[in-house]
Motif scaffolding. Structure first.
Motif, PDB file in Angstrom:
ATOM      1  N   LEU A   1      65.750 -73.839 -61.735  1.00 20.43           N
ATOM      2  CA  LEU A   1      66.705 -72.768 -62.013  1.00 20.43           C
ATOM      3  C   LEU A   1      66.160 -71.756 -63.012  1.00 20.43           C
ATOM      4  O   LEU A   1      66.465 -70.567 -62.926  1.00 20.43           O
ATOM      5  N   THR A   2      65.357 -72.228 -63.971  1.00 22.72           N
ATOM      6  CA  THR A   2      64.772 -71.280 -64.925  1.00 22.72           C
ATOM      7  C   THR A   2      63.875 -70.284 -64.212  1.00 22.72           C
ATOM      8  O   THR A   2      63.856 -69.087 -64.550  1.00 22.72           O
ATOM      9  N   VAL A   3      63.136 -70.762 -63.217  1.00 26.39           N
ATOM     10  CA  VAL A   3      62.265 -69.870 -62.453  1.00 26.39           C
ATOM     11  C   VAL A   3      63.092 -68.962 -61.553  1.00 26.39           C
ATOM     12  O   VAL A   3      62.816 -67.768 -61.425  1.00 26.39           O
ATOM     13  N   GLU A   4      64.123 -69.531 -60.918  1.00 28.04           N
ATOM     14  CA  GLU A   4      64.982 -68.728 -60.042  1.00 28.04           C
ATOM     15  C   GLU A   4      65.660 -67.599 -60.828  1.00 28.04           C
ATOM     16  O   GLU A   4      65.809 -66.478 -60.329  1.00 28.04           O
ATOM     17  N   ALA A   5      66.089 -67.897 -62.051  1.00 26.96           N
ATOM     18  CA  ALA A   5      66.818 -66.913 -62.852  1.00 26.96           C
ATOM     19  C   ALA A   5      65.916 -65.818 -63.398  1.00 26.96           C
ATOM     20  O   ALA A   5      66.385 -64.711 -63.683  1.00 26.96           O
ATOM     21  N   THR A   6      64.621 -66.103 -63.559  1.00 22.75           N
ATOM     22  CA  THR A   6      63.713 -65.142 -64.201  1.00 22.75           C
ATOM     23  C   THR A   6      62.661 -64.567 -63.266  1.00 22.75           C
ATOM     24  O   THR A   6      61.843 -63.759 -63.691  1.00 22.75           O
TER      25      THR A   6
ATOM     26  N   LEU B   1      69.749 -66.829 -57.086  1.00 25.33           N
ATOM     27  CA  LEU B   1      68.475 -67.503 -56.853  1.00 25.33           C
ATOM     28  C   LEU B   1      67.453 -66.460 -56.431  1.00 25.33           C
ATOM     29  O   LEU B   1      67.193 -66.233 -55.250  1.00 25.33           O
ATOM     30  N   ARG B   2      66.865 -65.802 -57.412  1.00 25.43           N
ATOM     31  CA  ARG B   2      66.019 -64.633 -57.156  1.00 25.43           C
ATOM     32  C   ARG B   2      64.781 -64.973 -56.343  1.00 25.43           C
ATOM     33  O   ARG B   2      64.406 -64.239 -55.421  1.00 25.43           O
TER      34      ARG B   2
ATOM     35  N   ASN C   1      63.104 -65.352 -48.822  1.00 24.73           N
ATOM     36  CA  ASN C   1      63.803 -65.226 -47.545  1.00 24.73           C
ATOM     37  C   ASN C   1      63.778 -63.796 -47.012  1.00 24.73           C
ATOM     38  O   ASN C   1      63.595 -63.571 -45.814  1.00 24.73           O
ATOM     39  N   ILE C   2      63.989 -62.828 -47.914  1.00 20.79           N
ATOM     40  CA  ILE C   2      63.992 -61.427 -47.482  1.00 20.79           C
ATOM     41  C   ILE C   2      62.623 -61.018 -46.967  1.00 20.79           C
ATOM     42  O   ILE C   2      62.494 -60.393 -45.912  1.00 20.79           O
TER      43      ILE C   2
END
Length: 523
Positions: free
Chosen positions: A383-388, A477-478, A484-485
């Protein structure tokens, strides 16, 4: 009507199932054509970091795991012995900024090699100071300072090793192995605590066996140092394993910009405090467990068993919650549910640790605490990676460990202020000041205390951090969205250029139907 044999799409499928199956097979073909590859070297890289973490954390926690025996061997008080794990933990604080800068600017290989060398050096200092045959020429107080300096060296090494789990998983592992890689590397820290806390009391039965302990834990440190120097040969693989990895590789990082980017991110600041506090609690619990439990009559082995159960059940929890997150994609919700369970288990276990003769209940509470607290640790790192994202993963992860180190030192030092004299009713059952069967002079090196106020402080502190996370943490979830995009756009382009491509059996003729409006092309 024609059959799309190359994609194995059947007429009987409903439109949604046909579209999902087609996208899945297109994605497989797309990955082959876009040069996304994985390399066997990734397993060596993961194994090296796992071994180094095991060596660091196992040796660090081994000293407090046999605190009475170690204090007797080095002829120091309990507070002086506490300096060994505390200095090791605190030494990583000033080097975190340096470690993040060097790993970001010089690369993964450079950071792991520095961590490997310092880990090997720290283990060597502890080992050689007490090595049989050499120790007779080294005064006992010098042996103590060599152990202190050795643990300080491994403490400096920790930020260089601890900041790389998500960086390795992103740059070296494909999407379907990324969570596995983060889980294995992330759980190597608590697994090291299991080895140090659980096995050390079973092996070290008397103070004169402390040299054996230092030899045992130097072995993985030496192996990890050699692997880090020999087997880690590149910062990134020749080609990226996924679209999100490719984007990060192509993006130029600016260290100051990265710091500003992550610390102005509300989601990161919250998880910085929460996850750092949770990790510091586990470390503090492992460090102080023997001293807390011996004050109410439990043995070293029981204290080691309690910590080991927390870690083992946490490992099972990582599998359970990892599968749940993979199936549902709801990492945030899963972590928050576990936070609620953690508060309850934390309250119950803290109460039980102040009572004698309730080992069965302590074990049950430890199992649940491990599942809810450690079970979501790899998900929280993800989550830390997803958020940043797309900030540098090494910097983000290292600051989580910086938070853990700062809060861990705070929790460990606070015990010296909040520990009260032991009540009279426990003085006849406490095992902290008992001798070791080789002389009365070994009694009294570890002082029994009443840890009621200390445990109340720890419970309140951790509960506040958990509540902040539960009520205020929100993030998209960046990394997953970007992956995905990017993949969807490239697959859409791929679909527009090719409807069907199949190899006719019996020959090398390729028939390609570009679109219904275009003529059939035979190559």
């Amino acid at each position: 009507m024609y059959i799309k044999k190359g994609f194995n799409i059947h007429k009987s499928m409903d439109p949604i199932s046909r579209k999902e199956e087609e996208d899945r097979e297109l994605s497989q073909i797309f990955n082959k054509l876009t040069n996304y590859k994985v390399y066997p070297e990734r397993w060596w890289l993961m194994a090296t970091v796992v071994i180094l973490n095991l060596a660091n954390y196992a040796h660090w926690i081994a000293f407090p795991a046999v605190a009475k025996k170690a204090a007797a061997y080095y002829e120091v008080t309990g507070d002086q012995l506490d300096m060994i794990p505390t200095v090791s933990y605190a030494a990583g604080i000033p080097t975190c900024l340096l470690a993040t800068y060097l790993v970001e600017s010089r690369g993964l290989k450079f950071g792991i090699r520095i961590g490997s060398i310092l880990t090997g050096l720290g283990g060597f200092l502890c080992c050689v100071g007490t090595f049989p045959g050499l120790s007779v020429y080294i005064p006992i107080h010098v042996q103590y300072w060599m152990a202190l300096l050795g643990q300080a060296a491994t403490g400096v090494a920790c930020p260089f090793i601890s900041c790389v789990p998500t960086k390795i998983s992103l740059h070296w592992f494909p999407d379907n192995q990324r969570t596995l890689a983060t889980t294995v590397i992330g759980m190597s820290y608590p697994l090291g605590i299991v080895v140090g806390q659980g096995l050390t009391p079973l092996i070290i039965k008397s103070p004169d066996q402390i040299p054996l302990m230092n030899i045992i834990f130097f072995i993985p440190a030496g192996i990890g140092a050699v692997l880090g120097i020999i087997k880690v040969k590149a910062n990134t693989p020749p080609s990226p394993p996924s679209p999100s990895s490719q984007l990060c590789v192509n993006r130029k990082m600016n260290y100051i910009h990265t710091l500003k980017e992550v610390f102005t991110n509300k989601a990161f600041v919250i998880i910085f405090l929460f996850l750092g506090g949770a990790m510091s609690f586990i470390s503090c619990l492992a460090t102080k467990m023997e001293q807390i439990m011996c004050s109410v009559g439990y043995s070293d082995e029981m204290a080691g068993l309690t910590c080991s159960i927390v870690i083992f059940s946490g490992a099972l929890g990582t599998v359970l919650f990892g599968v749940a997150a993979e199936k549902t994609g709801r990492m945030v919700e899963i972590t928050k549910i576990c936070c609620f369970g953690s508060i309850i288990c934390l309250l119950v276990l803290s109460y039980l640790l102040l009572m004698p003769d309730v080992m069965g209940y302590i074990i049950a509470a430890s199992v649940l605490l491990g599942v809810f607290t450690l079970g979501v640790f790899p998900l929280a790192l993800e989550l830390t990676v997803e958020a940043t994202y797309p900030a540098d993963q090494a910097t983000v992860t290292c600051f989580i460990f910086l938070s853990s180190a700062v809060q861990g030192v705070l929790l460990m030092v606070t015990e010296n202020w909040l520990g009260d004299p032991l009540p009279d009713k426990y003085k006849t059952i406490e095992t902290c000041s008992m001798g070791h069967g080789v002389g009365d002079e070994e009694s009294g090196f570890l002082e029994p205390k009443d840890y009621t106020n200390y445990l109340l402080f720890v419970v309140l502190y951790v509960t506040i951090l958990i509540c902040i996370y539960m009520f205020f943490f929100k993030t998209e979830l960046r990394r997953t969205n970007a992956n995905n995009i990017r993949k969807s756009m490239q697959i859409a382009k791929f679909r527009s250029d090719m409807d069907v491509e199949s190899l006719i059996p019996g020959g090398m003729t390729v028939v390609r139907a570009v679109s219904p409006r275009k003529r059939l092309i035979t190559c």
